[in-house]
Design an enzyme around this catalytic site. Sequence first.
Site, short mmCIF file in Angstrom:
data_model
loop_
_atom_site.label_atom_id
_atom_site.label_comp_id
_atom_site.label_asym_id
_atom_site.label_seq_id
_atom_site.Cartn_x
_atom_site.Cartn_y
_atom_site.Cartn_z
N ASN A 7 1.32 4.18 -3.09
CA ASN A 7 1.31 5.63 -2.91
C ASN A 7 2.58 6.53 -2.98
O ASN A 7 2.45 7.66 -3.44
CB ASN A 7 0.47 6.15 -1.54
CG ASN A 7 -0.91 5.66 -1.62
OD1 ASN A 7 -1.70 5.52 -2.79
ND2 ASN A 7 -1.69 5.79 -0.52
N CYS A 11 -4.23 10.91 1.93
CA CYS A 11 -3.38 9.56 1.70
C CYS A 11 -1.95 10.14 1.19
O CYS A 11 -1.02 10.03 2.12
CB CYS A 11 -4.03 8.59 0.54
SG CYS A 11 -5.36 7.83 1.26
N LYS A 41 1.00 -1.08 0.02
CA LYS A 41 0.04 0.01 -0.15
C LYS A 41 0.89 1.44 -0.05
O LYS A 41 0.53 2.09 -0.98
CB LYS A 41 -0.88 0.00 1.09
CG LYS A 41 -1.74 1.14 1.40
CD LYS A 41 -2.83 1.60 0.29
CE LYS A 41 -3.12 2.79 0.49
NZ LYS A 41 -4.30 3.21 0.03
N GLY A 68 -2.14 16.25 -2.97
CA GLY A 68 -2.83 16.46 -1.48
C GLY A 68 -3.59 15.39 -1.11
O GLY A 68 -3.74 14.28 -1.72
C1 UDX Z 1 -4.75 7.92 -3.51
C2 UDX Z 1 -4.48 6.64 -4.39
O1 UDX Z 1 -4.66 6.93 -5.72
C3 UDX Z 1 -5.44 5.55 -4.04
O2 UDX Z 1 -4.99 4.28 -4.63
C4 UDX Z 1 -5.19 5.20 -2.37
O3 UDX Z 1 -5.93 4.40 -2.06
C5 UDX Z 1 -5.40 6.66 -1.62
O4 UDX Z 1 -4.49 7.66 -2.33
P1 UDX Z 1 -6.65 9.83 -3.55
O5 UDX Z 1 -6.06 10.40 -2.50
O6 UDX Z 1 -8.34 9.39 -3.51
O7 UDX Z 1 -6.15 8.41 -3.72
O8 UDX Z 1 -6.52 10.68 -4.98
P2 UDX Z 1 -5.47 10.64 -6.27
O9 UDX Z 1 -6.33 10.42 -7.25
O10 UDX Z 1 -4.41 9.65 -6.12
O11 UDX Z 1 -4.86 11.90 -6.13
C6 UDX Z 1 -3.96 12.44 -5.14
C7 UDX Z 1 -3.43 13.84 -5.34
O12 UDX Z 1 -2.43 13.89 -6.60
C8 UDX Z 1 -4.58 14.79 -5.72
O13 UDX Z 1 -4.30 16.24 -5.12
C9 UDX Z 1 -4.40 15.05 -7.36
O14 UDX Z 1 -4.90 16.16 -7.70
C10 UDX Z 1 -2.92 14.93 -7.54
N1 UDX Z 1 -2.58 14.51 -8.70
C11 UDX Z 1 -2.83 13.27 -9.34
C12 UDX Z 1 -1.76 15.37 -9.60
O15 UDX Z 1 -1.41 16.38 -9.14
N2 UDX Z 1 -1.36 14.90 -10.84
C13 UDX Z 1 -1.69 13.87 -11.23
O16 UDX Z 1 -1.34 13.40 -12.61
C14 UDX Z 1 -2.47 12.82 -10.52
#
Ligand code: UDX
Length: 446
Positions: A212, A264, A208, A261
């Site tokens: 991340n 997670c 996990k 942000g």
């Molecule tokens: C994440 C993991 O993807 C997921 O598998 C885990 O279970 C929990 O953490 P989540 O926090 O819902 O999920 O969001 P995610 O879609 O991963 O995006 C995380 C952050 O990265 C967001 O702030 C998003 O805006 C940013 N991001 C994502 C970017 O800045 N650029 C990208 O290309 C993708």
Amino acid sequence: MRLTVIGTGYLGATHAAAMAELGFQVLGVDVDPTKIERLQQGDLPFHEPGLPDLLRKHTSSGRLRFTTSFEEAGAFGDVHFIAVGTPQRSGEHGADMTYVDAAVTELARAIRKDSLIVGKSTVPVGTARRLQALVAEEAAPGLSVDLAWNPEFLREGYAVEDTLHPDRLVVGVDSFKAESVLREVYAYALDRGTPFISTDFETSELVKVAANAFLATKISFINAFSEVTEVVGGDIRTLADAIGYDARIGRRFLNAGVGFGGGCLPKDIRALQARVSELGLDRTMSFLNEIDEVNLRRRDRTVYLVEEMFGSLDNVRVAVLGTAFKPNSDDVRDSPALDIAARLFSAGAEVAVYDPEANQNSAKRFPRLTYCSSLVEAVTEAEVVLVLTEWDEFKRLTPESISDLVSGKRIIDGRNILSADRWQDAGWMFRGLGRRVEVEAPILSA
Ligand code: UDX
């Protein structure tokens, strides 16, 4: 087989409703009576697309109930999922295990039949083995209470889809019995050919955080290149597209902007560093510190772009579009967008904010920003507009729709979703993160 889910946040509420959808009798448990009351009425206390329907469907069908009573859970469940939070400890990098420890202790004491406890929360490696000993100590003598770890990879905004159709299932087990119970729980996914990885506790916990950490690294990697393209000229989106065609790299998670942000990624990379240091491996994950720093520098850069436009931010009217950490969510935990809005306010700006779903959660954290109920309201009289979360509504934003409302035609695209040419052709000063930097002199305020 009857299931309980302890903790009814984004992860737990989704898991509970999804398991009910799959035909199980499910009892959701939380220590917050207000939340439980609302969930029992079929009222979801946060925004997650598709989940309200699923929740209402199964609170009505009777397959899904909620309680605050661990006694009830202990008597009811054959399998108990632990889905409580593991936030960053205040003032430290490590994860706060208070909620997991309390939930497992209370549950183990309340269990009245042979059962399996399945941890889903993201935890420091070594936790499952520690909790296994705790359960053995706390559970009533004569009962067989087993433990397994089953990390959850759901993304907010796609939580229902990710839970019902996971791309893989990972279980950390210490007995054949635990594995066979989990195979039964996830029979629906196994029948569809979902990869099922059965391993030891430690690997499952590390999978996990490794996932991340990798995702965070990918985002900061492209954002580091943003710093370069901003100086030398260039277009970060084209760079990402071009390297993304290489199947070994892939285009996903290479969207440059204000950075990552949420509840997670930021805390997981910090907790991983803290845990690995505890293990005596001080240097091993130190690159994650750089990943974190690159990420936080994107926020500094965005604030700087506004400062560069006006010299001083005193009384500058700023419109911030988007405060959620990502679209389709009302979550503002460690949100780059909200952080930038708050920093602009602290530097003297008047900040009008609009997010389609996250205004309320944002206001709880930063009540002094001005919250608007529409995009139009937020941009009216603004001297600069910042787009900080890529909601569809903002992707569709055009200069024609707001040019007559603003008092200064300046826009900063924090998510690389707008066409610079289109805005510049309409007479706007356009700035983007990782985009070609304009050469014109900064406009100083009067
Ligand atoms: C994440 C993991 O993807 C997921 O598998 C885990 O279970 C929990 O953490 P989540 O926090 O819902 O999920 O969001 P995610 O879609 O991963 O995006 C995380 C952050 O990265 C967001 O702030 C998003 O805006 C940013 N991001 C994502 C970017 O800045 N650029 C990208 O290309 C993708």
